[in-house]
Design a protein around this motif. Structure first.
Motif, PDB file in Angstrom:
ATOM      1  N   CYS A   1       0.792  -1.128   0.039  1.00  0.00           N
ATOM      2  CA  CYS A   1      -0.003  -0.014  -0.076  1.00  0.00           C
ATOM      3  C   CYS A   1       0.763   1.290   0.057  1.00  0.00           C
ATOM      4  CB  CYS A   1      -1.143   0.021   1.183  1.00  0.00           C
ATOM      5  SG  CYS A   1      -0.173   0.267   2.703  1.00  0.00           S
ATOM      6  N   GLY A   2       2.318   1.198   0.003  1.00  0.00           N
ATOM      7  CA  GLY A   2       3.150   2.327   0.099  1.00  0.00           C
ATOM      8  C   GLY A   2       2.916   2.880   1.307  1.00  0.00           C
ATOM      9  N   GLY A   3       2.568   2.654   2.352  1.00  0.00           N
ATOM     10  CA  GLY A   3       2.469   3.245   3.715  1.00  0.00           C
ATOM     11  C   GLY A   3       1.217   4.103   3.968  1.00  0.00           C
ATOM     12  N   SER A   4       0.050   3.617   3.198  1.00  0.00           N
ATOM     13  CA  SER A   4      -0.935   4.178   3.669  1.00  0.00           C
ATOM     14  C   SER A   4      -1.752   3.612   4.711  1.00  0.00           C
ATOM     15  CB  SER A   4      -1.911   4.313   2.233  1.00  0.00           C
ATOM     16  OG  SER A   4      -2.276   3.228   1.758  1.00  0.00           O
ATOM     17  N   LEU A   5      -1.253   2.584   5.402  1.00  0.00           N
ATOM     18  CA  LEU A   5      -1.677   1.667   6.515  1.00  0.00           C
ATOM     19  C   LEU A   5      -3.153   1.187   6.121  1.00  0.00           C
ATOM     20  CD1 LEU A   5      -1.202   1.354   9.408  1.00  0.00           C
ATOM     21  CD2 LEU A   5      -2.464   3.290  10.024  1.00  0.00           C
ATOM     22  N   THR A   6      -3.126   0.432   4.876  1.00  0.00           N
ATOM     23  CA  THR A   6      -4.298  -0.294   4.515  1.00  0.00           C
ATOM     24  C   THR A   6      -4.061  -1.616   4.150  1.00  0.00           C
ATOM     25  OG1 THR A   6      -3.875   0.349   2.123  1.00  0.00           O
ATOM     26  CG2 THR A   6      -5.460   1.810   3.453  1.00  0.00           C
ATOM     27  N   CYS A   7      -2.521  -2.015   4.542  1.00  0.00           N
ATOM     28  CA  CYS A   7      -2.345  -3.490   4.247  1.00  0.00           C
ATOM     29  C   CYS A   7      -1.647  -3.720   5.546  1.00  0.00           C
ATOM     30  CB  CYS A   7      -1.398  -3.550   2.935  1.00  0.00           C
ATOM     31  SG  CYS A   7       0.151  -3.032   2.825  1.00  0.00           S
ATOM     32  N   ALA A   8      -0.870  -5.009   5.598  1.00  0.00           N
ATOM     33  CA  ALA A   8       0.058  -5.355   6.546  1.00  0.00           C
ATOM     34  C   ALA A   8       1.289  -5.965   6.209  1.00  0.00           C
ATOM     35  CB  ALA A   8      -0.599  -6.193   7.490  1.00  0.00           C
ATOM     36  N   THR A   9       1.738  -5.615   4.855  1.00  0.00           N
ATOM     37  CA  THR A   9       2.789  -6.131   4.139  1.00  0.00           C
ATOM     38  C   THR A   9       4.082  -5.460   4.479  1.00  0.00           C
ATOM     39  OG1 THR A   9       2.456  -5.048   2.157  1.00  0.00           O
ATOM     40  CG2 THR A   9       1.384  -7.202   2.384  1.00  0.00           C
ATOM     41  N   CYS A  10       4.343  -4.517   5.403  1.00  0.00           N
ATOM     42  CA  CYS A  10       5.562  -4.225   6.012  1.00  0.00           C
ATOM     43  C   CYS A  10       5.514  -4.439   7.293  1.00  0.00           C
ATOM     44  CB  CYS A  10       5.399  -2.615   5.981  1.00  0.00           C
ATOM     45  SG  CYS A  10       4.364  -1.644   6.931  1.00  0.00           S
ATOM     46  N   HIS A  11       5.174  -5.524   7.819  1.00  0.00           N
ATOM     47  CA  HIS A  11       5.186  -6.319   9.148  1.00  0.00           C
ATOM     48  C   HIS A  11       6.872  -6.433   9.393  1.00  0.00           C
ATOM     49  CE1 HIS A  11       4.220 -10.135  11.754  1.00  0.00           C
ATOM     50  NE2 HIS A  11       4.551  -8.962  12.689  1.00  0.00           N
ATOM     51  N   VAL A  12       6.883  -5.918  10.560  1.00  0.00           N
ATOM     52  CA  VAL A  12       8.200  -6.340  11.236  1.00  0.00           C
ATOM     53  C   VAL A  12       8.085  -6.484  12.852  1.00  0.00           C
ATOM     54  CG1 VAL A  12       9.561  -5.090   9.807  1.00  0.00           C
ATOM     55  CG2 VAL A  12       8.961  -3.934  11.829  1.00  0.00           C
TER      56      VAL A  12
ATOM     57  N   GLU B   1      -3.194   1.041  13.583  1.00  0.00           N
ATOM     58  CA  GLU B   1      -2.042   0.321  13.498  1.00  0.00           C
ATOM     59  C   GLU B   1      -2.257  -0.969  14.019  1.00  0.00           C
ATOM     60  OE1 GLU B   1       2.758  -0.328  14.096  1.00  0.00           O
ATOM     61  OE2 GLU B   1       1.829   1.545  14.606  1.00  0.00           O
ATOM     62  N   ASP B   2      -2.746  -0.933  15.563  1.00  0.00           N
ATOM     63  CA  ASP B   2      -3.226  -2.085  16.223  1.00  0.00           C
ATOM     64  C   ASP B   2      -4.089  -3.125  15.424  1.00  0.00           C
ATOM     65  OD1 ASP B   2      -3.052  -3.830  18.441  1.00  0.00           O
ATOM     66  OD2 ASP B   2      -4.734  -2.740  19.309  1.00  0.00           O
ATOM     67  N   GLU B   3      -5.140  -2.375  14.748  1.00  0.00           N
ATOM     68  CA  GLU B   3      -6.091  -3.003  14.033  1.00  0.00           C
ATOM     69  C   GLU B   3      -5.536  -3.844  12.781  1.00  0.00           C
ATOM     70  OE1 GLU B   3      -9.506  -0.451  13.135  1.00  0.00           O
ATOM     71  OE2 GLU B   3      -9.696   0.093  15.211  1.00  0.00           O
ATOM     72  N   MET B   4      -4.761  -3.092  11.973  1.00  0.00           N
ATOM     73  CA  MET B   4      -4.098  -3.590  10.831  1.00  0.00           C
ATOM     74  C   MET B   4      -3.121  -4.805  11.071  1.00  0.00           C
ATOM     75  SD  MET B   4      -4.486  -3.591   7.533  1.00  0.00           S
ATOM     76  CE  MET B   4      -5.493  -1.997   7.459  1.00  0.00           C
ATOM     77  N   LEU B   5      -2.566  -4.639  12.162  1.00  0.00           N
ATOM     78  CA  LEU B   5      -1.744  -6.026  12.634  1.00  0.00           C
ATOM     79  C   LEU B   5      -2.477  -7.310  12.775  1.00  0.00           C
ATOM     80  CD1 LEU B   5       0.713  -4.123  15.219  1.00  0.00           C
ATOM     81  CD2 LEU B   5       1.448  -5.543  12.993  1.00  0.00           C
ATOM     82  N   GLY B   6      -3.942  -7.149  12.881  1.00  0.00           N
ATOM     83  CA  GLY B   6      -4.551  -8.426  12.846  1.00  0.00           C
ATOM     84  C   GLY B   6      -4.529  -9.027  11.523  1.00  0.00           C
ATOM     85  N   PHE B   7      -4.091  -8.552  10.372  1.00  0.00           N
ATOM     86  CA  PHE B   7      -4.025  -8.999   9.110  1.00  0.00           C
ATOM     87  C   PHE B   7      -2.557  -9.630   8.628  1.00  0.00           C
ATOM     88  CE2 PHE B   7      -7.910  -6.199   9.513  1.00  0.00           C
ATOM     89  CZ  PHE B   7      -8.833  -6.983   9.324  1.00  0.00           C
ATOM     90  N   THR B   8      -1.727  -9.709   9.584  1.00  0.00           N
ATOM     91  CA  THR B   8      -0.458 -10.083   8.952  1.00  0.00           C
ATOM     92  C   THR B   8      -0.286 -11.422   8.549  1.00  0.00           C
ATOM     93  OG1 THR B   8       0.040 -10.521  11.429  1.00  0.00           O
ATOM     94  CG2 THR B   8       0.916  -8.572  10.480  1.00  0.00           C
TER      95      THR B   8
END
Length: 109
Positions: free
Chosen positions: A42-53, A70-77
């Motif tokens: 998503c390029g950093g728009s906080l609409t995916c979780a593909t930058c999980h670390v 962010e907390d909510e989006m981490l549910g989709f890693t």
């Protein structure tokens, strides 16, 4: 310049060291340096979780408090969320983060 250490799950003893400047997100620094393991769809728009670390201590305790989005989006890693999971798009690099250590998950998908 700051140094960020990325630990890959396949070679945890040999980090990839990235030298970057403050004022950008950890995700942007990783993508610009072509760090394998950060997809950032998503390029950093906080609409995916593909930058999980996973941020290692003592660094995790020094980061700003995680916001609800962010907390909510981490549910989709793709890989199970850990207690030290963060989205790298939400970590703005500062000079105080020199030496930051992060672990990359086995997969972002």
């Amino acid at each position: 310049m700051l140094k960020i250490l990325f630990f890959n799950h396949t070679a945890p003893a040999e980090p990839t060291v990235l030298e970057t400047k403050p004022g950008i997100s950890l995700m942007r620094a990783a993508v610009d340096a072509e760090i394998s393991g950060i997809a950032a769809d998503c390029g950093g728009s906080l609409t995916c979780a593909t930058c999980h670390v996973m941020v290692r201590e003592p660094w995790l305790a020094q980061l700003p408090v995680m916001q609800a989005e962010e907390d909510e989006m981490l549910g989709f890693t793709a890989c199970a969320r850990q207690a030290n999971s963060r989205l790298s798009c939400q970590i703005m690099l500062t000079n105080a983060m020199d030496g930051l250590e992060v672990e990359l998950p086995a997969s972002q998908y």
